[in-house]
Motif scaffolding. Sequence first.
Motif, PDB file in Angstrom:
ATOM      1  N   LEU A  83       0.821  -1.207   0.000  1.00 55.76           N
ATOM      2  CA  LEU A  83       0.000   0.000   0.000  1.00 55.76           C
ATOM      3  C   LEU A  83       0.857   1.260   0.000  1.00 55.76           C
ATOM      4  O   LEU A  83       0.482   2.277  -0.607  1.00 55.76           O
ATOM      5  N   LYS A  84       2.000   1.214   0.664  1.00 48.86           N
ATOM      6  CA  LYS A  84       2.877   2.388   0.702  1.00 48.86           C
ATOM      7  C   LYS A  84       3.334   2.794  -0.693  1.00 48.86           C
ATOM      8  O   LYS A  84       3.559   3.967  -0.968  1.00 48.86           O
ATOM      9  N   ASP A  85       3.462   1.832  -1.592  1.00 50.13           N
ATOM     10  CA  ASP A  85       3.882   2.143  -2.956  1.00 50.13           C
ATOM     11  C   ASP A  85       2.806   2.890  -3.733  1.00 50.13           C
ATOM     12  O   ASP A  85       3.091   3.496  -4.764  1.00 50.13           O
ATOM     13  N   TYR A  86       1.543   2.820  -3.245  1.00 51.04           N
ATOM     14  CA  TYR A  86       0.432   3.480  -3.934  1.00 51.04           C
ATOM     15  C   TYR A  86      -0.019   4.746  -3.223  1.00 51.04           C
ATOM     16  O   TYR A  86      -0.908   5.438  -3.701  1.00 51.04           O
ATOM     17  N   LYS A  87       0.597   5.045  -2.106  1.00 54.89           N
ATOM     18  CA  LYS A  87       0.217   6.229  -1.338  1.00 54.89           C
ATOM     19  C   LYS A  87       0.772   7.474  -2.028  1.00 54.89           C
ATOM     20  O   LYS A  87       1.942   7.527  -2.400  1.00 54.89           O
ATOM     21  N   ASN A  88      -0.077   8.488  -2.207  1.00 56.50           N
ATOM     22  CA  ASN A  88       0.417   9.740  -2.787  1.00 56.50           C
ATOM     23  C   ASN A  88       0.090  10.943  -1.913  1.00 56.50           C
ATOM     24  O   ASN A  88       0.043  12.071  -2.373  1.00 56.50           O
ATOM     25  N   GLY A  89      -0.142  10.675  -0.633  1.00 58.81           N
ATOM     26  CA  GLY A  89      -0.397  11.755   0.308  1.00 58.81           C
ATOM     27  C   GLY A  89       0.180  11.409   1.668  1.00 58.81           C
ATOM     28  O   GLY A  89       0.857  10.389   1.847  1.00 58.81           O
ATOM     29  N   GLU A  90      -0.098  12.247   2.661  1.00 58.84           N
ATOM     30  CA  GLU A  90       0.465  12.058   4.003  1.00 58.84           C
ATOM     31  C   GLU A  90      -0.125  10.839   4.691  1.00 58.84           C
ATOM     32  O   GLU A  90       0.556  10.128   5.422  1.00 58.84           O
ATOM     33  N   HIS A  91      -1.418  10.574   4.461  1.00 64.89           N
ATOM     34  CA  HIS A  91      -2.125   9.520   5.192  1.00 64.89           C
ATOM     35  C   HIS A  91      -2.072   8.206   4.422  1.00 64.89           C
ATOM     36  O   HIS A  91      -2.440   8.138   3.245  1.00 64.89           O
ATOM     37  N   LEU A  92      -1.639   7.168   5.112  1.00 61.25           N
ATOM     38  CA  LEU A  92      -1.687   5.836   4.514  1.00 61.25           C
ATOM     39  C   LEU A  92      -3.063   5.216   4.720  1.00 61.25           C
ATOM     40  O   LEU A  92      -3.687   4.736   3.768  1.00 61.25           O
TER      41      LEU A  92
END
Length: 291
Positions: A83-92
């Motif tokens: 999921l971290k690889d798809y995060k594009n903001g501050e909140h996971l």
Amino acid sequence: MLKFKPLSINDKALFEKYIKPYKFFTCDFSFIDLYMWRNLFHVEYCIYDDALIIRKKEFDEPYFFLEPLGYRMDNLEKILNELKDYKNGEHLIKYAESHFIKDLKALLPDKYIIEEDRDNFDYIYDTKRLISLSSNSLSKKRNNYNHFVKNNIYDVKIYNESLLKDCIYIIENWYKNCPKLHFLSHEIEAVHDVLLNFSILNLQCMVVYVYNEPCAFSIGEILNENMAVIHVEKADRSIRGLYSFINKRFAETFYKDILYINREEDLGIENLRKAKLSYNPIFLEPKYIIK
């Protein structure tokens, strides 16, 4: 690679396969809640390593995830890394429940920043107290309820599709006299959508008529054997006691055998917080942001 697809009504059985094993206290993993707001919040999902991954975005903010459903302790770290690889903001992750936070801290202590999200805490009420209105702390609600019953000619109808137009009439009138909040205009569309799919979604809905005019309605569901959720409640504010009446009558009609009623969050809106607190919740169910 994660391949997300938009949520549709046809995904109900799949979602419930993952949702039903949990005994959620919050409303965010109700399929109805996700479906109602799927267009506003761009709800999408995929299956990864036998877990249901749901992502959302709030208005113009970046996507975030809900806690994965169906994870195991032996694959949770793998899922979070993906999921971290798809995060594009501050909140996971947002709207995480306490049980997930417990697992996360046990497995990966100090790896993530975890914050309480008070504006999104859900208000949980004792059903019997909402029905009886017998405690001293609810005397104002009881007085308003009694005033409505004694001073109005009214009728209560259990929802069927012929009442859709009346529910839309009620909510449109409600919006004419409410603060113009950025998300509220989408609620009319959301209500229309879920009521069109009433039989598929297993909703409960009640409409109140005062002097033959449609004046209030409420929509809820049974989330699990211990918890019901009120998704929508609208009433003519000019009629004293109408909100107290539909709150009590809806609960005693549909949920008298359910321990708790969840009336969702206050979103940090001062008047909404005041109204929810006035019914004396037995607790507020916390939600967390994970960074």
